[in-house]
Design an enzyme around this catalytic site. Structure first.
Site: not given
Ligand SMILES: C/C=C/C(=O)SCCNC(=O)CCNC(=O)[C@H](O)C(C)(C)COP(=O)(O)OP(=O)(O)OC[C@H]1O[C@@H](n2cnc3c(N)ncnc32)[C@H](O)[C@@H]1OP(=O)(O)O
Length: 660
Positions: A123, A156, A144, A195
């Site tokens: 991540s 992702e 991900h 993120n």
């Protein structure tokens, strides 16, 4: 390697994410090799998969046989070479330390079949750097998943600097086979998409508290109730682990620069090991009450400041060609439970206003994180991330105008799909607005002869009003009265439509979702559906027509039972109560709902219209209903449709009604 060639997937690491990914792969029909460094660890992972499959079977999300078959497809290993010796895809899910991952890849390249594709579930680490320790950087990318993989829809798919297009397409296809929605991240940029938006939001929240401009409670009340995010910013940080966010932030700081300097408040929490829920304290104290985010204590300045910082991150991603705004919005909805994507939230606020907020903060503080990106300025000039093309009215009514619905016309059927599967198709204020306008539009379209309403995905038709956004707006009794009237009127449009309306129910149909379905003319439901009016459990009452419309269908006694017990009922029972017209197998719902809609769309529109009107007029006064019936009977007598119907009957053919 082609997608059809993928049969065996090795998952390296049987921890939380690893066993979750292995379960998802096994559920999709792949042979899975689950590997960890010790027998006990890999056994734990396997047991977790068994437990989770059992839960899914218990909740009727799959049959016992399917759960067993999925478990049978999982084989456990400690020896790495054995686990990957005949793998087509290797998914690495080992701890987030560059050194550990590199060691694993050293061994992987020695034993993996030559054609195998390697992916990492990292991540936060660089995909490019990891790919470079392998012998196949072009067949290496990020994949991900989000936690827990079995529940979270987003994956992702991240391109490293050397990844070829074929590999990205293969892994996107694989994610889809696993029932996930892949979002492509075109560049290996710190934090990828989710993120990259969430972590700076957490940092800014901390800076706001650090600078004394607001308290933790005010910031969380703002994020949760005024911005509608699933959790307060600090609540989320505590949930994920403050250290986790902090390490991503540090990496962003290192690669992307000063704008990502971690706030001292975060540093202090990490140094003191107050890491959130897992250590018993973070921004909240979990040994003394835990999280309590107050409603109605939001702050306008805080809201604008957080939105502005978030918009700047979106702009950074789009401007650097990491992802486009639509993909970012989708990723944040699926991966972080945002009600709307951040680009849409920023557009709704007005991007130029947010640019001005950043400019003012930058001038006042000189902080790099408030420096608006070039792309933010361009997008503000262009009228927003999603442009302002629709404002000229040319596209008014197009399906593209809806954010919470998908509205299409297929032949003679107008189809409204409630499209918030990431939030159980719950009904927000925006959805109510869009629903009303979609029904108006379909009602006015003469080509549309029947309306079908369904929910996206296979979990819910709709789990009712979005409780969180209602808690935000509904604290004011006067506003709540208006919200209730708005829902009553919006669903009333279905009842009042001159066209037959069918609700196709698959999954949860609760609260406001059931009130919506109640306003349809016919309801067909899949076996697994669960229906009910649970409002009283929340201290509410069914305020979108439920106290009136339900009793008309099931009778007052049953309506009182359903509402007062607030129980959930299976589809069969609801058919016995005459609420559901037909129950069908789970896989047959779509076909049957469309079949019914198409059949009713072939009926005589004028006779259908007067039939609905007469039935409705007779509710309060049977004589009035009979009068409308007589008038309707008179009107249809002089129509081409009557001629068509009688002629077709006499010649034993199917009538072609035209509504004339
Ligand atoms: C006038 C009208 C008033 C109303 O309609 S009031 C609302 C009436 N509806 C309800 O009370 C239903 C509430 N939801 C539930 O009871 C459960 O959920 C379900 C039975 C639908 C599903 O349970 P499970 O399969 O265990 O999933 P999960 O983890 O509870 O839910 C998945 C995510 O969906 C969110 N969610 C579900 N229903 C609502 C809702 N009505 N408003 C807002 N969010 C909702 C959850 O919170 C969670 O979210 P995360 O994944 O972020 O934890």
């Amino acid at each position: 390697m082609r997608l059809e060639d993928v049969q065996r997937i090795a998952v390296l690491g049987a921890g939380n994410m690893g066993h979750g990914i292995a379960e998802v792969a096994a559920l999709a029909g792949y042979e899975v090799a689950l590997r960890d460094i010790e027998e006990e660890l890999v056994r734990d992972g396997y047991d977790q998969i068994e437990w989770s499959l059992g839960k899914l079977a218990e909740k009727d999300r799959l049959s016992d046989e399917e759960a067993e078959a999925a478990l049978d497809r999982v084989e456990t290993f400690v020896d790495l070479a054995d686990s990957i010796s005949d793998a087509d895809v290797v998914i690495e899910v080992v701890p987030e330390k560059m050194g550990i991952k590199k060691d694993v890849y050293d061994e992987v390249v020695e034993h993996a079949p030559e054609q195998a594709v390697l992916v990492t579930n990292t991540s936060s680490l660089s995909i490019t750097e990891l790919s470079e320790v392998t012998d196949r950087p072009e067949r290496f990318c990020g994949m991900h998943f989000f936690n827990p993989p079995v529940r979270m829809d987003l994956v992702e798919v991240i391109s490293g600097a050397h990844t070829d297009g074929e590999t990205l397409e293969l892994i996107e296809g694989l994610a889809e086979e696993m029932g996930k929605t892949p979002v492509r991240v075109r560049k290996d940029s710190p934090g990828f998409v989710v993120n990259r938006v969430l972590v700076p939001l957490m940092n800014e929240a901390a800076w706001i508290v650090e600078s004394g401009d607001a308290t933790v409670e005010t910031v969380d009340s703002t994020t949760k109730y005024d911005m509608g995010l699933p959790m307060g910013a600090f609540e989320l940080a505590d949930q994920v682990g403050i250290d986790v966010g902090y390490h991503v932030l540090e990496y962003m700081h290192e690669v992307l620069g000063e704008a990502y300097r971690p706030c001292p408040l975060l540093v202090e929490k990490v140094e003191n090991e107050d890491l959130g829920k897992k250590t018993g304290s973070g921004f909240y104290d979990y040994e003394d009450g835990g999280v309590e985010v107050p409603t109605g204590e939001g702050d306008e300045d805080v809201r604008r400041r957080l939105l502005a910082v978030m918009a700047n991150e979106v702009a950074g991603l789009v401007g650097d060609d990491v992802a486009d705004a639509a993909d970012i919005d989708r990723a944040m909805q699926l991966g972080a439970g945002f009600p709307d994507g951040p680009a849409k939230l920023a557009d709704d606020e007005g991007l130029s206003a947010l640019r001005d907020v950043l400019d003012a903060l930058h001038e006042e503080t000189g902080e790099a994180r408030y420096e608006a990106t070039e792309y933010l300025r361009e997008a503000a000039e262009a009228g927003g991330f999603h442009g302002n093309g629709a404002e000229d009215g040319e596209n008014a009514g197009d399906a593209a105008d809806y954010d919470t619905l998908s509205v299409t016309v297929d032949g003679r059927v107008g189809h409204v799909e409630i499209d918030r599967p990431h939030r159980m198709n719950t009904i927000s204020d925006e959805l109510l607005d869009e629903f009303g306008s979609a029904i108006d539009r379909l009602d006015a379209d003469d080509e549309v002869r029947a309306i079908l309403v369904t929910g996206a995905g296979d979990r819910a038709f709709s789990a009712g009003a979005d409780v969180q956004s209602m808690a935000a707006g509904g604290a004011d009794p006067i506003d709540a009265v208006e919200l209730s009237r708005k829902g009553q009127r919006t669903f009333g449009k279905l009842e009042e439509s001159d066209k037959p309306v069918i609700a196709g129910i698959d999954g949860y149909c609760l609260g406001g979702g059931m009130e919506l379905a109640t306003a349809a003319d016919l309801r067909v439901a899949s076996e697994r559906s669960e229906l009910g009016q649970p409002e009283l459990n929340l201290g509410l009452l069914p305020g979108w027509g439920g106290t009136q419309r339900l009793a008309r269908i099931v009778g007052e006694g049953r309506a009182k039972e359903i509402i007062l017990t607030a129980d959930r009922y299976d589809a069969e029972t609801m058919a016995e109560y005459d609420f559901v017209n037909e129950v069908v197998g789970n896989d047959e719902l779509d076909d049957r709902a469309w079949e019914l809609a198409e059949r009713l769309a072939g009926g005589p529109p004028i006779a259908q219209k007067y039939t609905k009107r007469a039935i409705h007029a007779g509710r309060a006064d049977a004589d009035a209903g009979l009068e409308v019936e007589a008038m309707g009977f008179g009107h249809v007598m002089n129509t081409d449709d009557l001629m068509e119907g009688v002629t077709a009957f006499m010649s034993d053919e199917e009538p072609e009604f035209e509504g004339k």
